[in-house]
Design a protein around this motif. Structure first.
Motif, PDB file in Angstrom:
ATOM      1  N   THR A   6      29.173  53.028  41.042  1.00 21.77           N
ATOM      2  CA  THR A   6      29.322  51.986  42.422  1.00 21.77           C
ATOM      3  C   THR A   6      27.837  51.870  43.201  1.00 21.77           C
ATOM      4  O   THR A   6      27.235  52.989  43.286  1.00 21.77           O
ATOM      5  CB  THR A   6      30.251  52.891  42.731  1.00 21.77           C
ATOM      6  OG1 THR A   6      30.330  53.997  43.210  1.00 21.77           O
ATOM      7  CG2 THR A   6      31.689  52.597  41.718  1.00 21.77           C
ATOM      8  N   SER A 145      27.329  44.768  48.937  1.00 17.12           N
ATOM      9  CA  SER A 145      28.842  45.307  48.356  1.00 17.12           C
ATOM     10  C   SER A 145      30.078  45.481  49.320  1.00 17.12           C
ATOM     11  O   SER A 145      31.204  44.883  48.145  1.00 17.12           O
ATOM     12  CB  SER A 145      29.051  46.715  47.478  1.00 17.12           C
ATOM     13  OG  SER A 145      28.160  47.652  48.911  1.00 17.12           O
ATOM     14  N   ARG A 146      29.971  45.551  50.172  1.00 19.83           N
ATOM     15  CA  ARG A 146      31.160  44.994  50.790  1.00 19.83           C
ATOM     16  C   ARG A 146      31.453  43.568  51.234  1.00 19.83           C
ATOM     17  O   ARG A 146      32.773  43.152  51.449  1.00 19.83           O
ATOM     18  CB  ARG A 146      30.784  45.887  52.348  1.00 19.83           C
ATOM     19  CG  ARG A 146      30.723  47.424  52.955  1.00 19.83           C
ATOM     20  CD  ARG A 146      31.836  47.641  52.319  1.00 19.83           C
ATOM     21  NE  ARG A 146      31.286  48.993  52.610  1.00 19.83           N
ATOM     22  CZ  ARG A 146      31.258  50.323  51.493  1.00 19.83           C
ATOM     23  NH1 ARG A 146      30.620  49.368  50.104  1.00 19.83           N
ATOM     24  NH2 ARG A 146      30.199  51.658  51.616  1.00 19.83           N
ATOM     25  N   ASN A 147      30.565  42.561  51.207  1.00 17.57           N
ATOM     26  CA  ASN A 147      30.983  41.040  51.220  1.00 17.57           C
ATOM     27  C   ASN A 147      29.261  40.540  50.224  1.00 17.57           C
ATOM     28  O   ASN A 147      28.918  40.428  50.599  1.00 17.57           O
ATOM     29  CB  ASN A 147      31.275  40.711  52.470  1.00 17.57           C
ATOM     30  CG  ASN A 147      31.283  39.035  52.309  1.00 17.57           C
ATOM     31  OD1 ASN A 147      31.727  38.464  50.871  1.00 17.57           O
ATOM     32  ND2 ASN A 147      31.737  38.863  53.121  1.00 17.57           N
ATOM     33  N   PRO A 148      30.023  40.421  48.533  1.00 18.40           N
ATOM     34  CA  PRO A 148      28.320  39.980  48.605  1.00 18.40           C
ATOM     35  C   PRO A 148      28.171  38.704  48.396  1.00 18.40           C
ATOM     36  O   PRO A 148      27.377  37.454  47.840  1.00 18.40           O
ATOM     37  CB  PRO A 148      28.905  40.337  46.489  1.00 18.40           C
ATOM     38  CG  PRO A 148      30.192  40.486  46.665  1.00 18.40           C
ATOM     39  CD  PRO A 148      30.622  41.074  48.082  1.00 18.40           C
ATOM     40  N   THR A 149      29.082  37.679  49.278  1.00 21.40           N
ATOM     41  CA  THR A 149      29.464  36.397  49.563  1.00 21.40           C
ATOM     42  C   THR A 149      28.242  36.185  49.586  1.00 21.40           C
ATOM     43  O   THR A 149      27.553  36.633  50.681  1.00 21.40           O
ATOM     44  CB  THR A 149      30.485  35.686  50.025  1.00 21.40           C
ATOM     45  OG1 THR A 149      31.259  36.492  48.925  1.00 21.40           O
ATOM     46  CG2 THR A 149      30.847  34.083  49.465  1.00 21.40           C
ATOM     47  N   ASP A 183      29.557  40.886  42.714  1.00 24.45           N
ATOM     48  CA  ASP A 183      30.025  42.449  43.363  1.00 24.45           C
ATOM     49  C   ASP A 183      29.161  43.662  42.637  1.00 24.45           C
ATOM     50  O   ASP A 183      29.566  43.369  41.237  1.00 24.45           O
ATOM     51  CB  ASP A 183      31.478  42.194  43.630  1.00 24.45           C
ATOM     52  CG  ASP A 183      32.092  43.331  44.182  1.00 24.45           C
ATOM     53  OD1 ASP A 183      31.301  45.295  43.746  1.00 24.45           O
ATOM     54  OD2 ASP A 183      32.903  43.751  45.208  1.00 24.45           O
ATOM     55  N   ASP A 185      30.299  46.289  42.050  1.00 29.85           N
ATOM     56  CA  ASP A 185      30.742  47.532  42.163  1.00 29.85           C
ATOM     57  C   ASP A 185      32.026  46.852  40.632  1.00 29.85           C
ATOM     58  O   ASP A 185      32.281  47.475  39.820  1.00 29.85           O
ATOM     59  CB  ASP A 185      31.465  47.768  43.143  1.00 29.85           C
ATOM     60  CG  ASP A 185      31.305  49.332  44.140  1.00 29.85           C
ATOM     61  OD1 ASP A 185      29.663  48.888  43.317  1.00 29.85           O
ATOM     62  OD2 ASP A 185      31.418  48.713  45.000  1.00 29.85           O
ATOM     63  N   GLU A 186      32.642  45.904  40.788  1.00 32.87           N
ATOM     64  CA  GLU A 186      33.933  45.307  40.438  1.00 32.87           C
ATOM     65  C   GLU A 186      33.396  44.531  39.413  1.00 32.87           C
ATOM     66  O   GLU A 186      34.179  43.995  38.816  1.00 32.87           O
ATOM     67  CB  GLU A 186      34.692  45.653  41.248  1.00 32.87           C
ATOM     68  CG  GLU A 186      34.960  46.382  41.733  1.00 32.87           C
ATOM     69  CD  GLU A 186      36.396  45.863  42.865  1.00 32.87           C
ATOM     70  OE1 GLU A 186      36.321  44.983  43.188  1.00 32.87           O
ATOM     71  OE2 GLU A 186      37.119  46.913  42.961  1.00 32.87           O
ATOM     72  N   SER A 188      32.824  41.025  40.303  1.00 33.72           N
ATOM     73  CA  SER A 188      33.617  39.468  40.769  1.00 33.72           C
ATOM     74  C   SER A 188      32.936  39.011  41.253  1.00 33.72           C
ATOM     75  O   SER A 188      31.099  39.342  41.818  1.00 33.72           O
ATOM     76  CB  SER A 188      34.643  40.310  41.903  1.00 33.72           C
ATOM     77  OG  SER A 188      34.309  40.674  42.916  1.00 33.72           O
ATOM     78  N   GLY A 209      28.897  46.390  37.973  1.00 36.32           N
ATOM     79  CA  GLY A 209      29.502  45.025  37.983  1.00 36.32           C
ATOM     80  C   GLY A 209      28.966  44.707  36.996  1.00 36.32           C
ATOM     81  O   GLY A 209      29.125  42.861  36.920  1.00 36.32           O
TER      82      GLY A 209
END
Length: 247
Positions: A6, A145-149, A183, A185-186, A188, A209
């Motif tokens: 992560t 990573s907190r908000n990759p958008t 993301d 980490d995940e 997404s 990710g």
């Protein structure tokens, strides 16, 4: 097995090395520059006919450390030649209102060309992409990573460049650490504005990710640059693992 970590695990591994003055950024930037040379060599092998007059590399550069890695790599490549001794032309499109200060200074001193506006105009960036051999995606790294958008100017720039890289024979997309918009980490993908990379150059450790769908589908060939995190991660349980046979 390929271990995936992560963003927080990687930051924790980096922290004592940064405190000790280890040149992690310099190692990452040099590794990125060498991988960009490798991608240019691959492009040259696939050419039909004569080599181009220049090998253009367009860098989409955000304001964080990820963008700084790309700027330092551009500074290293500026003024050099690629395959067939053809000059390398480095062009930077900033995706935010500012850029990594030290990286920007190094790139300017080395003669890297910057698009005029900051952030760059999407149409101007797309025009530059049409003549490029490589588009470097250094918009967001693990700091997102907190908000990759992707939103605002970064999203508009990526959306403008996306049709260019999707054309047959278009530039090769090289992502820095992770493709921007996934993301780390995940894996997404909150929004669809993501440049699918053919190569992702990641630093220190493979980000989880990059191994988890749907993010893994955007990562392409993941190439790990050793910046010295191995001992720090030796006793850390990875967030995910992938059998190399499935990679």
């Amino acid at each position: 097995m390929i271990n995936g970590y992560t963003a927080d695990q990687v930051r924790a591994a980096e922290a004592p090395l940064l405190d000790a003055g280890e040149p992690l950024t310099a190692r990452a930037a040099h590794g990125l520059a060498e991988e960009l040379r490798t991608v240019l060599a691959d492009r040259a092998e696939g050419l039909e006919g004569e080599a181009p007059d220049v090998w253009k590399i367009l860098l989409l550069v955000g304001s964080g450390d990820n963008g700084g890695d790309a700027l330092f790599a551009a500074a290293e490549l500026a003024g050099t030649t690629g395959p067939d001794d053809v000059p390398i032309d480095l062009v930077v499109a900033r995706t935010g209102d500012h850029a990594h200060e030290a990286g920007y200074a190094a790139a300017v001193e080395a003669g890297v060309r910057f698009l005029m506006n900051s952030p760059a105009e999407p149409d101007d960036t797309a025009d530059e992409a049409k003549g490029a051999a490589i588009v470097v995606d250094a918009v967001f790294g693990i700091g997102a990573s907190r908000n990759p958008t992707l939103r605002g100017a970064p999203k508009a720039i990526v959306e403008a460049v996306l049709p260019v890289v999707q054309n047959s024979g278009g530039p090769t997309v090289v992502a820095v650490d992770v493709p921007s918009g996934i993301d780390p980490d995940e894996g997404s993908v909150p929004e669809g504005a993501v440049l699918p990379a053919e190569v992702t150059v990641t630093f220190g450790a493979v980000k989880a990710g990059l191994l988890i769908p749907p993010g893994s589908a955007y990562a392409g060939d993941v190439r790990l640059i050793d910046i010295g995190l191995g001992p720090q991660l030796a006793d850390v349980t990875p967030f995910t693992t992938l059998d190399q046979a499935d990679a």
